[in-house]
Design an enzyme around this catalytic site. Structure first.
Site, PDB file in Angstrom:
ATOM      1  N   ASP A   9       0.756  -1.169   0.181  1.00 39.26           N
ATOM      2  CA  ASP A   9      -0.226   0.031   0.014  1.00 39.26           C
ATOM      3  C   ASP A   9       0.731   1.364  -0.089  1.00 39.26           C
ATOM      4  O   ASP A   9       2.020   1.051   0.268  1.00 39.26           O
ATOM      5  CB  ASP A   9      -0.795  -0.165   1.277  1.00 39.26           C
ATOM      6  N   ASP A  11      -0.108   5.301   1.144  1.00 39.49           N
ATOM      7  CA  ASP A  11      -0.203   6.103   2.097  1.00 39.49           C
ATOM      8  C   ASP A  11      -0.342   5.441   3.345  1.00 39.49           C
ATOM      9  O   ASP A  11      -1.085   4.430   3.722  1.00 39.49           O
ATOM     10  CB  ASP A  11      -1.551   6.793   1.832  1.00 39.49           C
ATOM     11  N   GLY A  44      -5.615   2.393  -3.367  1.00 38.23           N
ATOM     12  CA  GLY A  44      -6.801   3.041  -3.746  1.00 38.23           C
ATOM     13  C   GLY A  44      -6.439   4.028  -4.832  1.00 38.23           C
ATOM     14  O   GLY A  44      -7.381   4.672  -5.454  1.00 38.23           O
TER      15      GLY A  44
END
Length: 261
Positions: A9, A11, A44
């Protein structure tokens, strides 16, 4: 060690709270790659919003839009845009309620408002400017993700009205909106289908609510790591918990797992 497939991921995992990649993280990923492991991103974010981190870490494989758009070594291998008829209903409902919507395809991001304090606050958290104003973007391009600026107390109404969609809170004011049956876990499954890796060969690292599905999936056969800065729900989904991102938690976990020295 057998070659592993590593998903990171961005952030709160690769990026610390200052939106920087710690030097220890860069070194750990460089060593892991030198040791033969495959490195990819699971985020995302949109593909156009990955350019800086991709170049900094020399990564050309990623699961983006929370699984809606997947690329392996620069080649698109899976994409699931939100159906146009569903977007039309969402646009109508949000306009009626006066809630801004931001639309994202693989190249650009637009907003249904020229300026809004909540949109601005969410973009500031990403160190990103206000999106371009465009009311017709969703009609003219494949949209892989929307950001709906709906108050938390009003969210159940949207969940009921749009069973085709998943609403994932990513900011105080906003939800990521994607297809209901898509997640980072779905994207990783598509990725694996196009490679020689298995779930048992996979390791994932994350910290957010949109990481829960991938952490749970990979924990079944592989290794999933939650950052120390993760909410409790995220930590419960992982097989391993490491230190806070600002305490070099990612590189420490990678060393413990034998991916680097």
């Amino acid at each position: 060690m057998k070659k592993k497939l590593l998903f990171f991921d961005i952030d709160g995992t690769l990026y610390n709270t200052s939106k920087k990649i710690p030097e220890a993280t860069k070194k750990a990923i460089e060593e892991a790659r030198a040791n033969g492991h495959e490195v990819a991103i699971a985020t995302g974010r949109s593909p156009f919003f990955l350019k800086e981190v991709s170049e900094e870490l020399d990564i050309d494989s990623y699961v983006s839009f929370n699984g809606q758009f997947v690329v392996y070594q620069g080649k698109t291998i899976s994409k699931r845009p939100i159906p146009a008829d569903v977007l039309e209903r969402l646009a109508t409902e949000a306009e009626k309620d006066g809630y801004p919507v931001v639309y994202l395809d693989e190249q650009r991001m637009t907003s249904t408002t020229e300026y809004d304090d909540h949109v601005k606050a969410s973009m500031d958290s990403l160190f990103y400017p206000m999106p371009e104003y465009d009311l017709n973007h969703w009609k003219e391009a494949d949209i892989y993700q929307a950001l709906l600026y709906v108050p938390e107390e009003e969210k159940p109404r949207y969940l009921k009205a749009f069973p085709e969609l998943a609403f994932i809170r990513w900011h105080k004011y906003s939800d990521d909106v994607i297809n209901h049956d898509v997640s980072k876990a779905y994207g990783i499954e598509q990725f694996i289908q196009h490679t020689d890796f298995t779930l048992a060969d996979t390791m994932v690292f994350g910290d957010g609510l949109n990481d829960i599905e991938m952490l749970e999936l990979v924990a079944k056969e592989g290794t999933s790591v939650a950052m120390g800065n993760s909410p409790e729900r995220v930590k419960e989904a992982a097989s391993i918990i490491t230190e806070h991102v600002d305490e070099d938690g990612l590189s420490k976990a990678m060393r413990r797992l034998g991916l680097c020295k």
